[in-house]
Design an enzyme around this catalytic site. Structure first.
Site, mmCIF file in Angstrom:
data_model
loop_
_atom_site.group_PDB
_atom_site.id
_atom_site.type_symbol
_atom_site.label_atom_id
_atom_site.label_comp_id
_atom_site.label_asym_id
_atom_site.label_seq_id
_atom_site.Cartn_x
_atom_site.Cartn_y
_atom_site.Cartn_z
ATOM 1 C CG ASP A 10 -14.829 -9.527 0.031
ATOM 2 O OD1 ASP A 10 -14.797 -8.289 0.141
ATOM 3 O OD2 ASP A 10 -14.201 -10.145 -0.857
ATOM 4 C CB SER A 11 -17.304 -7.254 -2.911
ATOM 5 O OG SER A 11 -15.902 -7.416 -2.942
ATOM 6 C CB CYS A 73 -15.352 -6.130 1.985
ATOM 7 S SG CYS A 73 -15.338 -5.055 0.530
ATOM 8 C CD GLU A 155 -11.945 -11.139 -8.537
ATOM 9 O OE1 GLU A 155 -12.745 -11.714 -9.265
ATOM 10 O OE2 GLU A 155 -12.156 -10.867 -7.333
ATOM 11 C CB CYS A 187 -7.638 -3.862 -1.335
ATOM 12 S SG CYS A 187 -8.613 -4.829 -2.501
ATOM 13 C CG HIS A 189 -8.760 -8.985 -4.421
ATOM 14 N ND1 HIS A 189 -9.880 -8.752 -3.659
ATOM 15 C CD2 HIS A 189 -9.171 -9.708 -5.493
ATOM 16 C CE1 HIS A 189 -10.925 -9.309 -4.258
ATOM 17 N NE2 HIS A 189 -10.525 -9.895 -5.368
#
Ligand code: DGL
Length: 283
Positions: A10-11, A73, A155, A187, A189
Site C-alpha cells: 500500500d502507499s 491500495c 493518520e 479507500c 483508511h
C-alpha cells in the site's frame, strides 16, 4: 514456492486493514508487507506517478520471492491493476489481487435500490475505476465523492470530533441527496471511520469495504494456483516501509493491524529502486 510469503503493498499503513483480513482468513500464510511511506499519500498524485511508484514496489516484492501480490491500495488498484497483471501475472506467473473489484462485488450484493455511493481519494475518483466496474449493470446508479481529508484524520488518530463531522457532512452530502442505500468505502483508511460515516449517512445505509472480500480473492487465487502454504510451523510476517520513520509507521500500523506488527524494517530508497519523480513541465 508454496511456503513463500504473500506480498501485500500500500502507499502506507492503510493496506494493513487488508493484511489483517488476510491473516484472519488465512492464518497459516506468511505476509510480507511494504508501505511506500516515502511517497504517501498516493491519493492526490497524478495516476501516472502512482503507477510508477507502485510498479517499483511490486518489483521489489517479486525480487524478495513472494508467491502472490496484493495491491492493498484503492488508488494504486485504480491506477495500475492492468499494468500489474501484464507485468507480473503474464510476465512472471505471479497472480495479482487488487481491491476495487472485490468491493464492487460486495456492494452489488448488498444494495437493494441499486443506488450506490462510492467514496475514495481524489485519484480513485478521477480514475473512474468504480463506476466503470459497475457499468455491467445499467440499472446501478453510482454517485462518487472524494474525501481527501479523511486520510489525514485517520493518520492523526482522529475518528470523532466537530472537525471530522463537519468534513463528513460536507463530503457525504451528495450521497445523501442521491439517497444511496449502500456506501462503498473505496479507500484503505475509511473502515477506521466507519462509525462516523454510519452516523452521518444514517442507520439504514449499508457500508461496504473491500478488506474481507479481497481476502476471499486471495484465498481463491491460492487455491486456483495450488499455492497454500504447507509448512506447519507458525508463519513469520515481515513489515517494511520506504520512508524514514520506523516509529510513526509502527504506531499507526499497530492501530491498523494489531500487535502482530512487532517491528518495521526500513527499506531506504536504493534498496527499492524507486523511479525519479516526474520533472515539472516548463513552458
Ligand atoms: N491507500 C490509499 C487508498 O486506498 C489511501 C492513502 C493514500 O492516499 O495514499 O486509496
Amino acid at each position: 514456492m508454496t511456503d513463500a510469503p504473500i506480498g501485500v503493498f500500500d502507499s502506507g499503513v492503510g493496506g494493513l486493514t487488508v493484511a489483517r483480513a488476510i491473516l484472519d482468513q488465512l492464518p497459516n500464510e506468511a505476509v510480507l508487507y511494504v508501505g511506500d511511506t516515502a511517497h504517501s499519500p498516493y491519493g492526490p498524485k497524478p495516476l501516472a506517478e502512482v503507477r510508477a511508484y507502485a510498479l517499483a514496489v511490486m518489483d521489489d516484492l517479486v525480487a524478495q520471492g513472494v508467491k502472490l501480490l496484493v495491491i492493498a491500495c484503492n488508488t494504486a488498484s485504480a491506477a495500475m491493476f492492468r499494468d500489474a497483471r501484464e507485468r507480473f501475472t503474464h510476465g512472471a506467473g505471479i497472480p495479482v489481487v487488487e481491491v476495487v473489484l472485490p468491493a464492487v462485488r460486495a456492494a452489488a450484493r448488498r444494495t437493494r435500490t441499486k443506488r450506490i455511493g462510492v467514496i475514495g481519494t481524489e485519484g480513485t475518483v478521477r480514475s473512474n475505476a468504480y463506476p466503470d466496474a459497475f457499468v455491467a449493470d445499467p440499472d446501478v446508479h453510482v454517485v462518487q465523492a472524494a474525501c481527501p481529508r479523511f486520510v489525514e484524520f485517520v493518520e492523526a488518530g482522529v475518528t470523532a470530533g466537530p472537525e471530522l463531522f463537519e468534513a463528513a457532512e460536507e463530503y457525504l452530502a451528495p450521497l445523501k441527496a442521491a439517497q444511496v442505500d449502500t456506501v462503498l468505502l473505496g479507500c484503505t483508511h475509511y473502515p477506521l471511520l466507519s462509525a462516523a460515516i454510519q452516523v452521518v449517512m444514517g442507520p439504514e445505509v449499508a457500508l461496504v469495504s473491500s478488506a474481507e472480500e479481497t481476502a476471499v480473492d486471495v484465498y481463491r487465487a491460492l487455491k486456483q494456483h495450488d499455492l497454500f502454504r504447507t509448512a506447519t510451523h507458525p508463519p513469520h510476517h515481515r513489515f517494511e516501509a520506504t520512508g524514514s520513520s520506523e516509529q510513526s509507521f509502527l504506531r499507526l500500523a499497530r492501530r491498523f493491524l494489531g500487535p502482530e506488527v512487532a517491528a518495521v524494517d526500513l527499506v531506504r530508497t536504493g534498496s527499492i529502486t524507486l523511479p525519479a519523480p516526474p520533472r515539472e513541465e516548463t513552458s
